[in-house]
Design an enzyme around this catalytic site. Structure first.
Site, short mmCIF file in Angstrom:
data_model
loop_
_atom_site.label_atom_id
_atom_site.label_comp_id
_atom_site.label_asym_id
_atom_site.label_seq_id
_atom_site.Cartn_x
_atom_site.Cartn_y
_atom_site.Cartn_z
N HIS A 142 13.92 95.74 121.86
CA HIS A 142 13.96 96.94 121.01
C HIS A 142 13.55 98.12 121.88
CE1 HIS A 142 13.15 93.90 117.62
NE2 HIS A 142 14.43 94.23 117.59
N GLU A 180 10.01 99.99 121.92
CA GLU A 180 8.78 99.22 122.09
C GLU A 180 8.40 99.27 123.56
OE1 GLU A 180 9.42 95.42 120.23
OE2 GLU A 180 10.04 96.34 118.35
N HIS A 219 6.97 92.29 122.74
CA HIS A 219 7.31 93.31 121.75
C HIS A 219 6.06 94.09 121.35
CE1 HIS A 219 11.45 91.91 120.50
NE2 HIS A 219 11.01 90.84 121.16
N GLU A 278 3.97 89.66 120.09
CA GLU A 278 3.74 91.00 119.55
C GLU A 278 2.39 91.50 120.05
OE1 GLU A 278 5.80 92.77 117.75
OE2 GLU A 278 7.29 91.31 117.06
#
Length: 339
Positions: free
Chosen positions: A65, A68, A160, A224
């Protein structure tokens, strides 16, 4: 140098967002080879004869993404250290900046979420001619080639940051593979990286980590690491755990000793996947709710004209809630702790 005058890997990627192929391998002073295979796609190979103490090969990706940015900056810093001779590479590695066009635009994606296009999903007719579909195919091919060349102990960490707040800032997702258990060494690595929460997924998906787990047999995780912020606005001191853990792995060093009294990782499992079922679908979770928010038994989470989902006999949490997805797409996951 491989990236041109005054450029590092990140700046080179942002100036050549579509294709930047180089078959030439640039050799560092210590014999390490670097090959830029495409924009944001860099193959690293230690010199012949250098020991690989952990007997492993690493795929590390960020920027699937484009907005990010912190993990992108972490990978770029690690590569700069290697090029500057601050440490030596022990294991083969494929470093990936996933979506250069979205990175340059400061957007999550251009046309479609790249992390829903792996495992061959990019071949669906509705994604034809989208740049993310072509990028997913290219990344799959690069990872297949890497895993074929370096078949022993391939690990993939897809890094991420989240678009919403989280009650657990750093957490990892372990893709579903039938009959597979998590090796203790991977748990130790996550804790070393200051990732103290693990979510076990319940079925194969179309994420990058699911592809590398299912098709390549890699030990793969979606990791994450915090909150989305623009380039240059990240406090990289909050990412020293993952930077140190990856550097240690790339150098082939042994993991640090963990205190016997240290807290174990907290593990959750998926108990329900929420999908947008169409016109009658109602999602009863606020737009600003944080990941890992817990709901009491009996709470209505969603309903439509045929179904009402309520929390079962024990509290359940939610991750990745997002009502703004097309029909048939995932709105969120309901989870519960296993230990």
């Amino acid at each position: 140098m491989i990236f041109g005058p005054g450029l590092d890997w990140l700046s080179h990627t942002l100036t050549r967002t579509e294709h930047a192929t180089s078959e030439k391998i640039v050799v560092l002073d210590d014999g390490t080879g670097l090959q830029l295979q495409d924009s944001g796609l860099l193959y690293l190979e230690p010199p012949t004869g250098r020991p690989n103490p952990n007997n492993e090969s690493l795929i590390v990706s960020a920027g699937i993404h484009g907005n990010e940015t912190a993990p992108i900056e972490v990978l770029n810093h690690l590569l700069n250290e290697l090029i500057d001779g601050q440490w030596q590479l022990a294991c083969p590695a494929l470093l990936i900046l996933g979506n250069p066009m979205a990175m340059d635009a400061g957007q999550r994606f251009i046309d479609v979420n790249l992390n829903r296009l792996f495992g061959g999903a990019h071949r669906k007719p509705e994604y034809r001619n989208f740049p993310e579909a072509e990028r997913a195919r290219l990344l799959e091919d690069a990872c297949r080639a890497f895993a074929t060349k370096h078949s022993a102990n391939v690990c993939h960490y897809d890094l991420h940051t989240a678009i919403r707040p989280s009650l657990r800032e750093k957490f990892a997702l372990y893709p579903f593979v039938e009959g597979r258990d998590i090796p203790d060494g991977q748990i130790d690595f996550l804790l070393e990286a200051e990732v103290e929460t693990l979510l076990l997924q319940h079925r194969e998906g179309t994420t990058f980590a699911s592809f590398s787990s299912s098709e390549l047999g890699a030990e793969s995780f979606t990791v994450e690491l915090g909150k989305v912020r623009p380039f240059g606005q990240n406090d990289l001191s909050r990412f020293t755990g993952i930077a140190n853990a990856l550097r240690r792995r790339l150098k082939g060093e042994e993991p640090p000793k963990r205190d016997k009294g240290a807290a174990p990782i907290t593990v959750f499992e998926v108990v329900h996947e929420i999908l947008n079922t169409g016109d009658s679908f109602q999602f009863h979770v606020p737009d600003d709710v944080a990941n890992f928010t817990m709901y009491d038994p009996g709470t209505v989470i969603w309903e439509d004209s045929n179904t009402r989902y309520t929390v079962g006999d024990t509290p359940e949490g939610i991750v990745f809630p997002n009502r703004d997805v097309p029909v048939g797409q995932r709105v969120g996951l309901m989870i519960r702790p296993t230990r």
